[in-house]
Scaffold this active site. Structure first.
Site, PDB file in Angstrom:
ATOM      1  N   ASP A 241      27.090  33.431  49.213  1.00  0.00           N
ATOM      2  CA  ASP A 241      26.140  31.996  48.767  1.00  0.00           C
ATOM      3  C   ASP A 241      26.348  30.920  49.022  1.00  0.00           C
ATOM      4  O   ASP A 241      27.554  30.770  47.866  1.00  0.00           O
ATOM      5  CB  ASP A 241      24.940  33.057  47.109  1.00  0.00           C
ATOM      6  CG  ASP A 241      23.719  31.689  46.970  1.00  0.00           C
ATOM      7  OD1 ASP A 241      23.962  30.432  47.874  1.00  0.00           O
ATOM      8  OD2 ASP A 241      23.057  32.151  46.660  1.00  0.00           O
TER       9      ASP A 241
ATOM     10  N   SER B 216      15.754  31.904  43.366  1.00  0.00           N
ATOM     11  CA  SER B 216      17.213  31.031  43.123  1.00  0.00           C
ATOM     12  C   SER B 216      16.837  30.097  42.315  1.00  0.00           C
ATOM     13  O   SER B 216      16.714  30.235  41.145  1.00  0.00           O
ATOM     14  CB  SER B 216      16.435  29.792  44.650  1.00  0.00           C
ATOM     15  OG  SER B 216      16.798  29.227  44.561  1.00  0.00           O
TER      16      SER B 216
ATOM     17  N   HIS C 179      22.021  32.804  50.335  1.00  0.00           N
ATOM     18  CA  HIS C 179      21.215  33.048  49.307  1.00  0.00           C
ATOM     19  C   HIS C 179      20.402  33.121  49.522  1.00  0.00           C
ATOM     20  O   HIS C 179      20.241  33.938  48.376  1.00  0.00           O
ATOM     21  CB  HIS C 179      21.275  31.335  49.668  1.00  0.00           C
ATOM     22  CG  HIS C 179      20.596  30.661  48.169  1.00  0.00           C
ATOM     23  ND1 HIS C 179      20.858  30.835  46.912  1.00  0.00           N
ATOM     24  CD2 HIS C 179      18.582  30.459  48.251  1.00  0.00           C
ATOM     25  CE1 HIS C 179      19.877  30.696  45.800  1.00  0.00           C
ATOM     26  NE2 HIS C 179      19.293  30.567  46.556  1.00  0.00           N
TER      27      HIS C 179
END
Length: 457
Positions: free
Chosen positions: A402, A327, A434
């Site tokens: 995602d 991320s 994600h």
């Protein structure tokens, strides 16, 4: 309710007052630099401003607002000092008391015992590497720490505040749950959570340390060495990063699957290193502010200072330093691989933000401002614009489903790398979100990441 003429705003929080006749509305401007606490009369919709907060960088909205049952006072938290602290106000917006202060932060308000005049809260007064339960009087006196064991505590207070469930862990101990009295004394064990298998894993305890940045700022760091570490040898180092707001990777807490994978890599001969750069959580708003309008710059500078520290150690192989993160950590990995002149030999970026034009408005505008006013900052903060600097080996993984960091981020970067004549390995995970968290996909992913570093670092 009348929230004003400007409709380009956020209604950030709505709470009932204790009389059930009024609403508290927290109104945040689009730039997220002005927060108004409105008191609304539900019978006619009229509102008045009880409190106003401004910040030249941005305001982090909290869940700490608490109206006392007397109907005359409320508890409020603010980062106006650079650190989140608690304040007591009356309904007209007059400050009655400052309950906490210092170069540490209140992480959450857990409960208020009005008959005894006590506020229970989680904070970092002991250390930014830990979270503990504290209590303070409503007049700001007699602050004390309640939780005893070193580590990170998550608290669930009983409605009458006579007891609480304490979920806590440290870097080598999985979370356990106890019930404790309000003074911290143990009432009973709910789940000791002893994992017998851990004894067979021969875990290496992390070593917490402080690394000075080039400007003298002390940065919290963590190192895990192989169990059979020999200071006369040279070891490759794998740097783990997140680097973004509201998170920290250097914490005396159980790290779950990530921590266990790090232990596996130490068994394969790697040193694990993590550093919390400016912009990350745990050290107050003042520690976040340097990232304003230019994401990735000061964070990478701090990470490179961490690499300089590693290279100063006689047992580190300076030619074999890698980096990985997910991320924001994937975003940081790309900055590192594209902008560090080959300091990192290999990198793995999971679910990375490659272009901030693709990310959600409330998050991105908080740190980079509005478009088109800060188009320059958006471009400078996006790793995709630095892709020509790639020198080492790079692996990217991303779930096609995602809904947080959209897959378009990775597709755009692939296209940019094609135009530059550069190849990177990409692992798409069809339909995954994600975290790419289902067991089958996770096993395939981490097996590949392990082999990637074994082959390239």
């Amino acid at each position: 309710m009348d929230t004003g003429e400007n409709t380009d705003i956020y209604i950030a929080r709505v709470n009932w007052l204790t009389d059930s006749k009024h609403l508290a509305i927290q109104r945040l401007n689009r730039q997220q630099t002005v927060l108004d606490l409105l008191i609304a009369d539900v019978t006619n919709g009229q509102t008045r401003t009880a409190l106003n907060e401004t910040d030249q960088y941005w305001i982090n909205v909290s869940n700490d607002l608490h109206f006392l049952k007397d109907g005359k006072r409320f508890l409020w938290s603010s980062e106006r000092s650079g650190y989140r602290h608690l304040y007591l106000y009356d309904l007209e917006g007059k400050q009655l008391a400052q309950l906490t202060k210092g170069e540490w932060e209140v992480s959450a308000v857990d409960a208020v015992d009005e008959p005894k005049g006590l506020v229970y809260f989680t904070g970092t007064a002991k250390s930014p590497l830990e979270r503990h339960l504290y209590r303070v009087s409503l007049d700001g006196s007699a602050i004390s720490r309640i939780t005893i064991h070193n580590g990170t505590h998550g608290v669930n207070m009983a409605p009458d505040t006579s007891a609480f469930v304490d979920t806590y862990s440290d870097a080598v101990t999985p979370p356990r749950q106890d019930v404790a009295r309000a003074d911290g004394s143990l009432l009973r064990v709910i789940n000791e959570n002893k994992v017998a298998e851990l004894a067979d894993y021969h875990l290496s305890a992390p070593h917490f340390l402080s690394v000075k940045a080039h400007d003298g700022m002390p940065l919290n760091a963590m190192m895990i060495k192989p169990a059979d570490f020999d200071a006369s040898k040279k070891y490759p180092v794998l740097v783990f990063t997140y680097g973004g707001p509201h998170a920290q990777v250097v914490l005396n807490a159980w790290g779950g699957n990530t921590a266990l994978w790090h232990q596996l890599m130490t068994q394969k001969g790697y040193i694990i290193f993590a550093l919390d750069n400016r912009g990350s959580a745990g050290r107050g708003h003042v520690f976040e502010e340097p990232i304003h309008y230019n994401l990735g710059a000061v964070e990478l500078s701090d990470q490179r200072d961490g690499v300089a520290y590693l290279k100063s150690l006689p047992y580190v192989d300076a030619e074999r330093i890698g980096i990985w993160g997910w991320s924001y950590g994937g975003h940081m990995t790309l900055h590192a691989m594209f902008e560090s002149g080959g300091e990192f030999k290999a990198g793995f970026a999971g679910g990375p933000v490659t272009d901030w034009h693709f990310y959600d408005s409330i998050y991105t505008e908080r740190y980079l401002g509005l478009l088109p006013q800060n188009e320059k900052g958006y471009r400078a903060s996006s790793p995709i614009d630095r892709a020509e600097g790639l020198k080492g080996k790079l692996l990217i993984a991303h779930g096609t489903g995602d809904d947080n960091v959209h897959f378009a981020n990775t597709l755009s970067l692939i296209n940019e790398l094609i135009d530059l004549g550069k190849y990177v390995e990409v692992m798409p995970f069809p339909g995954r979100g994600h975290g790419v968290s289902d067991p089958a996909a996770r096993k395939v992913l981490m097996n590949r990441v392990t082999q990637f570093f074994l082959d390239n670092l």
